[in-house]
Scaffold this active site. Structure first.
Site, PDB file in Angstrom:
ATOM      1  CG  ASP A  17     -29.892  18.366  23.894  1.00 27.81           C
ATOM      2  OD1 ASP A  17     -30.689  18.450  22.953  1.00 27.81           O
ATOM      3  OD2 ASP A  17     -28.809  18.972  23.930  1.00 27.81           O
ATOM      4  CD  GLU A 190     -29.598  15.705  16.378  1.00 29.47           C
ATOM      5  OE1 GLU A 190     -28.448  15.836  15.896  1.00 29.47           O
ATOM      6  OE2 GLU A 190     -30.298  16.685  16.712  1.00 29.47           O
TER       7      GLU A 190
END
Length: 525
Positions: A17, A190
């Site tokens: 991420d 997301e």
């Protein structure tokens, strides 16, 4: 002649991420860390290729209550931004289940190396993967994902936007839904980031879940809170159409940055699988060139539109940093930045000063095969092939005390090689924890020794464990145990393997300790 390409990944091992920002000629990146402490590792680069770790966003136990979370909860995807002399990280802390309690908070710093402020929770901010956007008019915006209450299909999520008070970091004004997944029947939207370019607000998201259907998609709008137009070429990046055993798979969750030379690059996560689609290193950080086409929509700027093992270099001056040290002789008063514990210690369980030149671990009741804060200090497995070694001095006082090394995927899946005793005889044992059940796979009685050398050799599909009575001796205790037990696929987990030093009294009280003189980790790609 200097090499004209770089090798992906940028950050090998469990660094998922990634989020990136530029300040002048300096680049800063932060990644997820889940339950490991210190949390949110922060990196610095000047050429986008060579990175040095400079600190952590969460680096004081009192900053954040980890709530004894299971391994794949905790500190999820962070985002780092810079505005008028201040660095901002916004992050989601997940607890009580992966879709249960989600606290979004902001920390700030003048220096990205730290110290970072105490977290300020954004009240009412649900969902995950929040990001900040500073608009030209000085307004500050929060963008994050939400779980749709309509729940029209599995993974029906969306993206919402809300203005933030720049002083209190609290919502003001209305909430805008800027991409409802039903518009494109997208699953698990997301990782939103907003950018402004040529009069457009661009919204970058991840979609498809963080495994084989992962992707990067984009939309845009002339106003920040308007009706976002979906890119006709979505997904702008994915490997979902490739075989799972492609050298690089599961590509998604990106962030983009413009260099001072006008180039654009995307950092993102991906994995490097082996047979069976397994991967023990976790989700790693990769990078690809990025370009804006004539129609204003982006494209991956290489020959195949994929994330490649070899990619061209950015047009930036080469700036090197010393690599992460292979050796740690524990001669400083603080641990090197690559070391972590599982949760922040409520009370210190290790010391670098009780016996200078050694890492001392207290022998405590906690066991690593349960959700807790065990006496464990570890670092990431960062290579498919590696050798890790340590020199341990430990004398068990009871039959329940043991110390050694552990390889950890989470509390339910790990390997341990520990020294213990039974009826005043010392035994070196090898333990496997599979789905929470601990079993003894190997045991060997050894002569008491002041010092024991413990080693683990890992390769693509297996781990071998050795011991010795000098630093050159490697006697096998057990060889080629199945690496897939520690694969992220097995536990549907978000982390990668950690390797480190461990001590326990197996649910009993103890005043004993184990001393480690040094630890060495040598890896190959």
């Amino acid at each position: 002649m200097l090499k004209q390409t770089f090798h992906n990944p940028l950050l090998s091992g469990f660094y998922p991420d990634p989020s990136i920002c530029r300040v002048g000629e300096d680049y800063y990146m932060v990644t997820s860390s889940f339950v490991y402490y210190p949390g949110l590792p922060i990196f610095h680069s000047r050429d986008l290729i060579h990175w040095e770790q400079i600190g952590h966003g969460i680096h004081r136990p009192e900053q954040l209550d980890y709530k004894n979370c299971e391994t794949s909860e905790g500190l999820w995807a962070p985002s780092i931004r810079y505005h008028q002399g201040t660095f901002y990280i916004i992050n989601t802390f997940v607890s009580e289940g992966r879709e249960a309690q989600r606290d979004n908070y902001v920390i700030t710093a003048k220096d990205p190396a730290g110290p970072w402020s105490d977290p300020v929770v954004v009240e009412g901010a649900d969902g995950i993967d929040s990001s900040l956007f500073f608009d030209d008019d000085g307004s500050l915006w929060y963008v994050g994902n939400f779980i749709s209450q309509e729940c029209l299909y599995e993974g029906h999520h969306g993206i919402y936007l809300n203005e933030l008070d720049p002083e209190t970091f609290q919502f003001k004004g209305p909430r805008y839904i800027i991409w409802d997944g039903k518009k494109t029947r997208s699953k698990w939207i997301e990782a939103p980031h907003i950018y402004k370019k040529d009069g457009w607000y661009y919204l970058l998201v991840a979609e498809g879940g963080t495994f084989i259907n992962h992707s990067v998609q984009m939309a845009r709008c002339r106003t920040i809170h308007g009706d976002y137009e979906i890119c006709p070429r979505n997904p702008i990046l994915t490997h979902r159409h490739m075989p799972v055993l492609n050298p690089i798979s599961v590509t998604g969750h990106g962030d983009i940055v413009e260099t001072q030379k006008g180039e654009w690059w995307m950092v993102l996560l991906a994995v490097r699988p082996y047979e069976g689609g397994h991967y023990n290193l976790g989700r790693e950080t990769f990078m690809v060139p990025f370009v804006w086409a004539e129609d204003g929509w982006p494209m991956i700027d290489n020959e195949n539109g994929l994330v490649n093992e070899e990619e061209r270099l950015p047009d930036l001056p080469r700036t090197l940093y010393p690599p992460m040290p292979q050796w740690d002789n524990f001669e400083c008063r603080t641990l090197q930045l690559q070391w972590n514990t599982i949760h922040p210690p409520a009370e210190p369980f290790y010391s670098l000063t009780d016996r200078p030149g050694y890492l001392r671990l207290k022998v405590r009741p906690e066991v690593i095969e349960e959700i807790c804060t065990p006496s464990f200090v570890g670092r990431r497995q960062r290579h498919k092939n590696f050798l890790a070694k340590t020199a341990m001095e430990f004398v068990p006082d009871t039959d329940l005390e043991e110390a050694g090394i552990a390889l950890v995927q989470d509390d339910r899946f790990n390997y341990q090689m520990t020294l213990g005793q039974k009826e005043n005889r010392q035994f070196l044992r090898f333990w496997k924890t599979e789905n929470g059940e601990k079993s003894l796979l190997a045991q060997r009685e050894i002569s008491p020794s002041k010092r024991l050398y413990l080693s683990v050799y890992g390769h693509t599909t297996g781990y071998s464990f050795y011991y010795g009575f000098d630093d050159q001796e490697m006697l096998p205790l057990i060889e080629n145990v199945d690496a897939s037990l520690l694969s992220s696929v097995v536990n549907n987990g978000f982390t990668g393997v950690y390797i480190g030093m461990y001590a326990t009294a197996n649910h009993t009280d103890s005043t004993n300790h184990a001393d480690f003189d040094w630890f060495c980790y040598q890896g190959e790609i």
